[in-house]
Design a protein around this motif. Structure first.
Motif, PDB file in Angstrom:
ATOM      1  N   ILE A   1      62.052 -27.029 -19.955  1.00 34.36           N
ATOM      2  CA  ILE A   1      62.715 -26.301 -18.862  1.00 34.36           C
ATOM      3  C   ILE A   1      63.744 -27.188 -18.148  1.00 34.36           C
ATOM      4  O   ILE A   1      64.938 -26.896 -18.157  1.00 34.36           O
ATOM      5  CB  ILE A   1      61.676 -25.786 -17.848  1.00 34.36           C
ATOM      6  N   LEU A   2      63.279 -28.283 -17.562  1.00 37.05           N
ATOM      7  CA  LEU A   2      64.191 -29.071 -16.720  1.00 37.05           C
ATOM      8  C   LEU A   2      65.312 -29.718 -17.532  1.00 37.05           C
ATOM      9  O   LEU A   2      66.436 -29.839 -17.065  1.00 37.05           O
ATOM     10  CB  LEU A   2      63.406 -30.137 -15.941  1.00 37.05           C
ATOM     11  N   ARG A   3      64.997 -30.129 -18.742  1.00 37.46           N
ATOM     12  CA  ARG A   3      66.028 -30.753 -19.579  1.00 37.46           C
ATOM     13  C   ARG A   3      67.161 -29.777 -19.838  1.00 37.46           C
ATOM     14  O   ARG A   3      68.325 -30.141 -19.885  1.00 37.46           O
ATOM     15  CB  ARG A   3      65.403 -31.205 -20.896  1.00 37.46           C
ATOM     16  N   ARG A   4      66.793 -28.486 -20.003  1.00 36.54           N
ATOM     17  CA  ARG A   4      67.841 -27.497 -20.267  1.00 36.54           C
ATOM     18  C   ARG A   4      68.735 -27.270 -19.066  1.00 36.54           C
ATOM     19  O   ARG A   4      69.833 -26.748 -19.194  1.00 36.54           O
ATOM     20  CB  ARG A   4      67.213 -26.160 -20.653  1.00 36.54           C
ATOM     21  N   LEU A   5      68.233 -27.615 -17.887  1.00 32.89           N
ATOM     22  CA  LEU A   5      69.050 -27.487 -16.679  1.00 32.89           C
ATOM     23  C   LEU A   5      69.808 -28.785 -16.430  1.00 32.89           C
ATOM     24  O   LEU A   5      70.400 -28.967 -15.379  1.00 32.89           O
ATOM     25  CB  LEU A   5      68.159 -27.173 -15.483  1.00 32.89           C
TER      26      LEU A   5
ATOM     27  N   ILE B   1      65.052 -27.450  -8.460  1.00 37.17           N
ATOM     28  CA  ILE B   1      64.185 -27.011  -7.354  1.00 37.17           C
ATOM     29  C   ILE B   1      63.720 -25.586  -7.635  1.00 37.17           C
ATOM     30  O   ILE B   1      62.538 -25.268  -7.564  1.00 37.17           O
ATOM     31  CB  ILE B   1      64.927 -27.079  -5.999  1.00 37.17           C
ATOM     32  N   VAL B   2      64.680 -24.743  -7.988  1.00 37.96           N
ATOM     33  CA  VAL B   2      64.332 -23.350  -8.272  1.00 37.96           C
ATOM     34  C   VAL B   2      63.360 -23.275  -9.457  1.00 37.96           C
ATOM     35  O   VAL B   2      62.369 -22.552  -9.423  1.00 37.96           O
ATOM     36  CB  VAL B   2      65.606 -22.534  -8.570  1.00 37.96           C
TER      37      VAL B   2
ATOM     38  N   VAL C   1      64.753 -35.356  -9.074  1.00 34.98           N
ATOM     39  CA  VAL C   1      64.243 -33.994  -9.128  1.00 34.98           C
ATOM     40  C   VAL C   1      63.205 -33.841  -8.022  1.00 34.98           C
ATOM     41  O   VAL C   1      62.305 -34.663  -7.877  1.00 34.98           O
ATOM     42  CB  VAL C   1      63.601 -33.706 -10.502  1.00 34.98           C
ATOM     43  N   VAL C   2      63.368 -32.788  -7.209  1.00 32.91           N
ATOM     44  CA  VAL C   2      62.371 -32.468  -6.192  1.00 32.91           C
ATOM     45  C   VAL C   2      61.358 -31.535  -6.844  1.00 32.91           C
ATOM     46  O   VAL C   2      61.645 -30.377  -7.116  1.00 32.91           O
ATOM     47  CB  VAL C   2      63.039 -31.784  -4.981  1.00 32.91           C
ATOM     48  N   ASN C   3      60.188 -32.060  -7.121  1.00 35.21           N
ATOM     49  CA  ASN C   3      59.213 -31.286  -7.880  1.00 35.21           C
ATOM     50  C   ASN C   3      58.325 -30.456  -6.959  1.00 35.21           C
ATOM     51  O   ASN C   3      57.305 -30.921  -6.467  1.00 35.21           O
ATOM     52  CB  ASN C   3      58.365 -32.221  -8.735  1.00 35.21           C
ATOM     53  N   VAL C   4      58.720 -29.203  -6.755  1.00 35.95           N
ATOM     54  CA  VAL C   4      57.963 -28.322  -5.867  1.00 35.95           C
ATOM     55  C   VAL C   4      56.618 -27.948  -6.500  1.00 35.95           C
ATOM     56  O   VAL C   4      55.687 -27.543  -5.810  1.00 35.95           O
ATOM     57  CB  VAL C   4      58.796 -27.063  -5.540  1.00 35.95           C
TER      58      VAL C   4
END
Ligand SMILES: Nc1ncnc2c1ncn2[C@@H]1O[C@H](COP(=O)(O)OP(=O)(O)OP(=O)(O)O)[C@@H](O)[C@H]1O
Ligand SMILES: [Mg+2]
Lengths: 308, 232
Positions: A90-94, A102-103, A37-40
């Protein structure tokens, strides 16, 4: 000031920057390495660390040491928990999809920034350093009487800055021990190497991801707590650490922790030195150019190994 | 039955690979799965492991449903998996790969000791990175890693792919020993001769469906069956 003492001063500045950057970039690198994961939003977790440090140190009162030590423990912990929750919700759901995350983390960046602006406000606030003795540094000169030492005017550092460097070394060693020697480290490395096989051996990958995301953010927050007695806490302070961490992670080789540390020292030091002699802007221009060169000529990073 | 698969359908995205597939394996039995490339053998094993979600049907381990569990809990029930292509943790050492297997169900040094007696060559290479092992050694490690969780059920996906005969014999000996210990074994194989030597029962899979169940004796007696479903 003469060149020699000036250079020593610049190197000291560089060391402090390299220390904070090492911790911040290690967090970003760990998250990318294990989770892809690229954590912006990484810079915003840094900023939150600084803001929480201010909040904790201020609400505790008493001697600055007490507030600072409390901030050093509470702020990274709090940021870590927040980040882990963000991952879980959030990220787990993606499904930790590399592109969609990224988004999502761009969204997290703005949400965190705006909430901080609405609550903490637009002003910068300092945290009192726990100790801050000036330490003069001797320089030498050859005279007709031989080698002579003296203390040039302006050549000094502070005990706090030396503490930042020491603390970063200790924390960095801690991360290394955790990754290389502990059971948890083994779980993280196995997950990084093969997510599906990790699952097939009982590793709860989703939880490992939440933990990793939290831990990565906490490392950024730790760097921020260390820096906030030198720089003030401000809701927009996350931009530079994000940019520099990205530069470091790319130069160091994606996902390689050793490369990240080496690149952070390289970039932090050169950034500090160029900033002292020339300007911080030039330092950033050069670092960005270096990234472009690395991407073109050595995409696996200066310290990464060639993909097979 | 130790492990029972009942009317499973599963696939990837819009593609359905398994259609109403059923099978069962008893403790101390070797069930071999045969089928052409792409028939869905690997998908079936992944579905048992919870890595691919079953869309309908049931998977029962001694009567307890597995398919409702999150994937990481399936191995913790005692299902060991030796994936196709071995899937070792390439940059981890032999010792670390085995450690991951031991952690699955909290097994200790006695289990490691036991596994290393079965594969003594691994003992000499404990600190070597898995990716630097020879193909045969890698297969031993993949097998040993799965045995480290002391499985009740063992799923092997083409364990002899690309191995020389002496290695194949070694893997086969290990599988037969495990059967004697009462492990329920599902073995996916391409090589029919290898299957005939160890299998108690054989199930052919065709396009993700049960095509035929037979014993090795049936197959020896009627070679055209093998030709029909595996096309060798
Ligand atoms: N991750 C995936 N995404 C989409 N389709 C897949 C995926 N994995 C496998 N498939 C498809 O599912 C079908 C069955 O594949 P599977 O790997 O289960 O076959 P197999 O019987 O194990 O074949 P082989 O003998 O070649 O190993 C194939 O058509 C394959 O293309
Ligand atoms: Mg297969």
């Amino acid at each position: 000031m003469e060149f020699g003492p000036h250079l020593i001063l610049a190197i000291l500045e560089g060391l402090v920057q390299a220390s904070v950057l090492t911790l911040t970039a290690l967090g970003l690198s760990l998250v990318f390495g294990v989770m892809r994961v690229v954590n912006v939003a990484h810079g915003e977790f840094f900023m939150l660390g600084a803001v929480f440090a201010y909040g904790v140190a201020n609400s505790i009162g008493g001697a600055p040491v007490v507030g600072f030590v409390a901030a050093l423990i509470v702020a990274p912990l709090l940021v870590g928990v927040l980040a882990a929750a963000a991952d879980w919700l959030i990220l787990r759901r993606l499904d930790h999809d590399p592109e969609r995350t990224i988004v999502a983390t761009i969204g997290m960046l703005y949400v965190i920034q705006q909430i901080t602006l609405m609550t903490y406000g637009p002003d910068a606030h300092p945290v009192t350093p726990p100790f801050n003795q000036r330490i003069a540094i001797p320089w030498f000169e050859f005279t007709d009487k031989g080698l002579e030492f003296y203390f040039p005017w302006g050549l000094s550092t502070t005990s706090y800055k030396l503490f930042v460097v020491a603390a970063a070394i200790v924390a960095g060693l801690g991360v290394w021990l955790l990754m290389a020697r502990s059971r948890l480290g083994l779980i993280l490395r196995a997950t990084q190497l093969d997510r599906e096989t990790a699952l097939a051996f009982g590793i709860p990958v989703q939880r490992v991801y939440a933990l990793t995301f939290g831990f990565g953010a906490a490392l950024a927050a730790l760097g921020a707590v260390l820096v906030v007695p030198i720089q003030q806490a401000h809701y927009l302070m996350g931009g530079d650490p994000l940019l520099l961490s990205f530069i470091v992670v790319i130069i160091g080789g994606l996902g390689s922790l050793r490369g990240t540390v080496l690149a952070a020292i390289l970039i932090g030091m050169s950034n500090g030195i160029i900033s002292v002699f020339f300007s911080p802007t030039l330092a950033k221009i050069l670092a960005t150019l270096l990234v472009a060169m690395v991407l073109v000529y050595r995409p696996q990073g200066l310290f990464g190994k060639k993909p097979a | 039955m130790m492990l029972e698969v009942r009317h499973i359908s599963a696939g990837y995205g819009k593609v359905q690979v398994l259609h109403d597939l059923s099978l069962g394996v008893k403790a101390g039995e070797i069930l071999c799965l045969l089928g052409r490339n792409g028939a869905g053998k690997t998908t079936l094993l992944k579905t048992i492991m919870g890595l691919v979600r079953a869309r309908s049907g049931e998977i029962l381990l001694e009567g307890v449903p597995l398919n409702d569990l999150p994937a990481y809990k399936v191995p913790r029930q005692g299902v060991g998996y030796i994936p196709q292509g071995r899937r070792l943790f390439a940059e981890l050492t032999v010792a670390e790969n085995l450690q991951v297997g031991l952690m699955t169900r909290g097994q200790g040094d006695e289990v490691l000791e036991h596994v290393l007696t079965m594969f003594p060559r691994l003992r000499e290479r404990m600190d070597q990175r898995a990716e630097t092992l020879s193909g045969g050694e890698q297969q031993m490690l993949a097998t040993a890693r799965a045995l480290c969780l002391r499985p009740r059920v063992l799923l092997l996906d083409e364990p002899t792919e690309g191995l020389q005969p002496s290695m194949i014999a070694m893997i086969r000996a290990a599988v037969v020993e495990l059967r004697a210990q009462g492990v329920a074994i599902i073995l996916v194989e391409q090589r029919v001769e290898a299957v005939l030597e160890v299998a108690d029962r054989v199930i052919f899979i065709e396009n993700g469906r049960n095509a035929l169940e037979a014993t090795p004796d049936d197959l020896r007696a009627n070679e055209s069956l093998v030709h029909r479903y595996v096309g060798v």
